[in-house]
Scaffold this active site. Sequence first.
Site, PDB file in Angstrom:
ATOM      1  N   LEU A 151       0.818  -1.216   0.000  1.00  0.00           N
ATOM      2  CA  LEU A 151       0.000   0.000   0.000  1.00  0.00           C
ATOM      3  C   LEU A 151       0.855   1.271   0.000  1.00  0.00           C
ATOM      4  O   LEU A 151       0.768   2.110  -0.912  1.00  0.00           O
ATOM      5  CB  LEU A 151      -0.832  -0.081   1.280  1.00  0.00           C
ATOM      6  CG  LEU A 151      -1.961   0.841   1.549  1.00  0.00           C
ATOM      7  CD1 LEU A 151      -2.915   0.893   0.398  1.00  0.00           C
ATOM      8  CD2 LEU A 151      -2.668   0.389   2.826  1.00  0.00           C
ATOM      9  N   TYR A 176       0.839  -9.623  16.428  1.00  0.00           N
ATOM     10  CA  TYR A 176       1.366  -8.535  15.584  1.00  0.00           C
ATOM     11  C   TYR A 176       1.842  -7.387  16.472  1.00  0.00           C
ATOM     12  O   TYR A 176       2.924  -6.838  16.286  1.00  0.00           O
ATOM     13  CB  TYR A 176       0.255  -8.056  14.658  1.00  0.00           C
ATOM     14  CG  TYR A 176       0.583  -6.848  13.819  1.00  0.00           C
ATOM     15  CD1 TYR A 176       0.202  -5.571  14.241  1.00  0.00           C
ATOM     16  CD2 TYR A 176       1.249  -6.978  12.613  1.00  0.00           C
ATOM     17  CE1 TYR A 176       0.497  -4.449  13.471  1.00  0.00           C
ATOM     18  CE2 TYR A 176       1.536  -5.862  11.833  1.00  0.00           C
ATOM     19  CZ  TYR A 176       1.145  -4.602  12.278  1.00  0.00           C
ATOM     20  OH  TYR A 176       1.430  -3.495  11.511  1.00  0.00           O
ATOM     21  N   LYS A 226     -16.481  -6.135  -0.799  1.00  0.00           N
ATOM     22  CA  LYS A 226     -17.792  -6.710  -0.466  1.00  0.00           C
ATOM     23  C   LYS A 226     -18.921  -5.943  -1.158  1.00  0.00           C
ATOM     24  O   LYS A 226     -19.875  -6.521  -1.675  1.00  0.00           O
ATOM     25  CB  LYS A 226     -18.034  -6.640   1.040  1.00  0.00           C
ATOM     26  CG  LYS A 226     -17.345  -7.714   1.856  1.00  0.00           C
ATOM     27  CD  LYS A 226     -17.688  -7.461   3.326  1.00  0.00           C
ATOM     28  CE  LYS A 226     -17.298  -8.602   4.203  1.00  0.00           C
ATOM     29  NZ  LYS A 226     -17.593  -8.320   5.616  1.00  0.00           N
TER      30      LYS A 226
HETATM   31  O1  GFB Z   1      -9.046  -2.695   9.611  1.00  0.00           O
HETATM   32  P1  GFB Z   1      -9.594  -3.642  10.601  1.00  0.00           P
HETATM   33  O2  GFB Z   1      -9.841  -5.047  10.145  1.00  0.00           O
HETATM   34  O3  GFB Z   1      -8.627  -3.821  11.849  1.00  0.00           O
HETATM   35  O4  GFB Z   1     -10.950  -2.993  11.210  1.00  0.00           O
HETATM   36  P2  GFB Z   1      -8.473  -3.005  13.210  1.00  0.00           P
HETATM   37  C1  GFB Z   1     -11.748  -3.803  11.988  1.00  0.00           C
HETATM   38  C2  GFB Z   1     -13.016  -3.030  12.386  1.00  0.00           C
HETATM   39  O5  GFB Z   1     -13.848  -2.889  11.214  1.00  0.00           O
HETATM   40  C3  GFB Z   1     -13.794  -3.886  13.387  1.00  0.00           C
HETATM   41  C4  GFB Z   1     -15.056  -3.654  11.402  1.00  0.00           C
HETATM   42  O6  GFB Z   1     -14.561  -3.031  14.204  1.00  0.00           O
HETATM   43  C5  GFB Z   1     -14.682  -4.688  12.457  1.00  0.00           C
HETATM   44  O7  GFB Z   1     -15.875  -5.139  13.126  1.00  0.00           O
HETATM   45  N1  GFB Z   1     -15.447  -4.298  10.131  1.00  0.00           N
HETATM   46  C6  GFB Z   1     -16.691  -4.243   9.609  1.00  0.00           C
HETATM   47  C7  GFB Z   1     -14.660  -5.021   9.319  1.00  0.00           C
HETATM   48  N2  GFB Z   1     -16.738  -4.964   8.467  1.00  0.00           N
HETATM   49  C8  GFB Z   1     -15.478  -5.452   8.269  1.00  0.00           C
HETATM   50  C9  GFB Z   1     -14.903  -6.254   7.245  1.00  0.00           C
HETATM   51  O8  GFB Z   1     -15.574  -6.675   6.276  1.00  0.00           O
HETATM   52  N3  GFB Z   1     -13.570  -6.532   7.343  1.00  0.00           N
HETATM   53  C10 GFB Z   1     -12.811  -6.064   8.392  1.00  0.00           C
HETATM   54  N4  GFB Z   1     -11.488  -6.355   8.414  1.00  0.00           N
HETATM   55  N5  GFB Z   1     -13.331  -5.313   9.410  1.00  0.00           N
HETATM   56  C11 GFB Z   1      -6.021  -3.487  12.715  1.00  0.00           C
HETATM   57  C12 GFB Z   1      -4.998  -4.511  13.158  1.00  0.00           C
HETATM   58  O9  GFB Z   1      -7.030  -3.470  13.661  1.00  0.00           O
HETATM   59  O10 GFB Z   1      -5.481  -2.200  12.650  1.00  0.00           O
HETATM   60  C13 GFB Z   1      -3.858  -4.512  12.205  1.00  0.00           C
HETATM   61  O11 GFB Z   1      -5.619  -5.776  13.226  1.00  0.00           O
HETATM   62  C14 GFB Z   1      -3.404  -3.140  11.818  1.00  0.00           C
HETATM   63  O12 GFB Z   1      -2.788  -5.236  12.797  1.00  0.00           O
HETATM   64  C15 GFB Z   1      -4.540  -2.164  11.589  1.00  0.00           C
HETATM   65  O13 GFB Z   1      -2.581  -2.654  12.818  1.00  0.00           O
HETATM   66  C16 GFB Z   1      -4.033  -0.733  11.462  1.00  0.00           C
HETATM   67  O14 GFB Z   1      -8.445  -1.545  12.962  1.00  0.00           O
HETATM   68  O15 GFB Z   1      -9.442  -3.540  14.208  1.00  0.00           O
END
Ligand code: GFB
Length: 305
Positions: free
Chosen positions: A11, A129, A180
């Site tokens: 990215l 991580y 999605k």
């Molecule tokens: O970007 P993300 O997956 O990671 O966001 P984090 C997760 C949030 O988005 C949760 C909601 O509140 C999920 O419930 N969400 C809703 C979804 N729909 C979706 C979906 O379809 N896919 C995903 N992935 N989430 C990350 C860390 O945490 O932050 C990484 O796990 C990294 O290591 C990143 O550091 C910056 O923000 O929770």
Amino acid sequence: MTILVTGSDGLVGSALRELISENVYFATRKDADLTNYQETESLFNRIKPEKVIHLAALVGGIGGNLMHSGEYFRDNLQININTLEAARKTNVSKLVSFMSTCVFPNEGPYPLTPETLHLGQPHPSNFGYAYAKRMLEVQSRAYRAQWGLDYVVAIPTNIFGPRDNFNLIEGHVVPALIHKTYLAKKEKTNLTVWGSGKPLREFVFSKDVAKITLWMLNNYSDSEPLILTSGTETSIRDLVECVVREMDFSGEINFDKTKPDGQFRKPSSNEALLERLPNFSFTKLSDGVKETVEWFNGNYPSIRK
Ligand code: GFB
């Protein structure tokens, strides 16, 4: 003067490719497996960089982290130990490496500042991580202390943009929702969002991270990590509204509460950044999403998914 960029096909790396092209080597895993020290050192001996932007990491969203905490801990620890050691042994004068605001203690205090980085457990959804990345800050600081190396650390919030990983299960929330919504529109099905939609996130556009990274490479020499955030929190629900608007989706949206919310919020301080770059203007979330959606639509199906 040669700059080596590790993890350059991701990215931020692809955003950097639009900003610099002279005296820079964009390395990918095809050049070296950075979990292997010999391969890492031979890459550094071959390129002989004076400066390094170290982006290579095993990353994912909440799904990827919940499924691969052991690999994320092991591989990120190895990648960072090898890269900073190879840089030291080949006399790299400046190195910028990256953590993320998800590595901070899960319950604050807020806003997150570098002083609080090690003062509590990270959220269980990404502890593997998070601990590996916290050791990157320790290693960078220890190398500065023992060898006087000008190695610094950036801590972006949730980065998004073109050429992200759009994997539906392991990708971060912005690319996963774009993918999605694309499929829901094409197949005329509902859009299913994970969790309650209530969590808050700070999003930062990849091109903004690339610009600040180049500024850090040439101007930032503090041992304290620098948080890269606009300071604006957005709820997942509002993010969904933004994505469906930019993708012109009018179908039904379901919030699947059987899926995890993860951390509720991780508001971080932009004070240190604003002191140094008072006029930096971050890309608005809707503008960044619009540009990412345009790239996605123009490159599907050859995207990373
Ligand atoms: O970007 P993300 O997956 O990671 O966001 P984090 C997760 C949030 O988005 C949760 C909601 O509140 C999920 O419930 N969400 C809703 C979804 N729909 C979706 C979906 O379809 N896919 C995903 N992935 N989430 C990350 C860390 O945490 O932050 C990484 O796990 C990294 O290591 C990143 O550091 C910056 O923000 O929770």
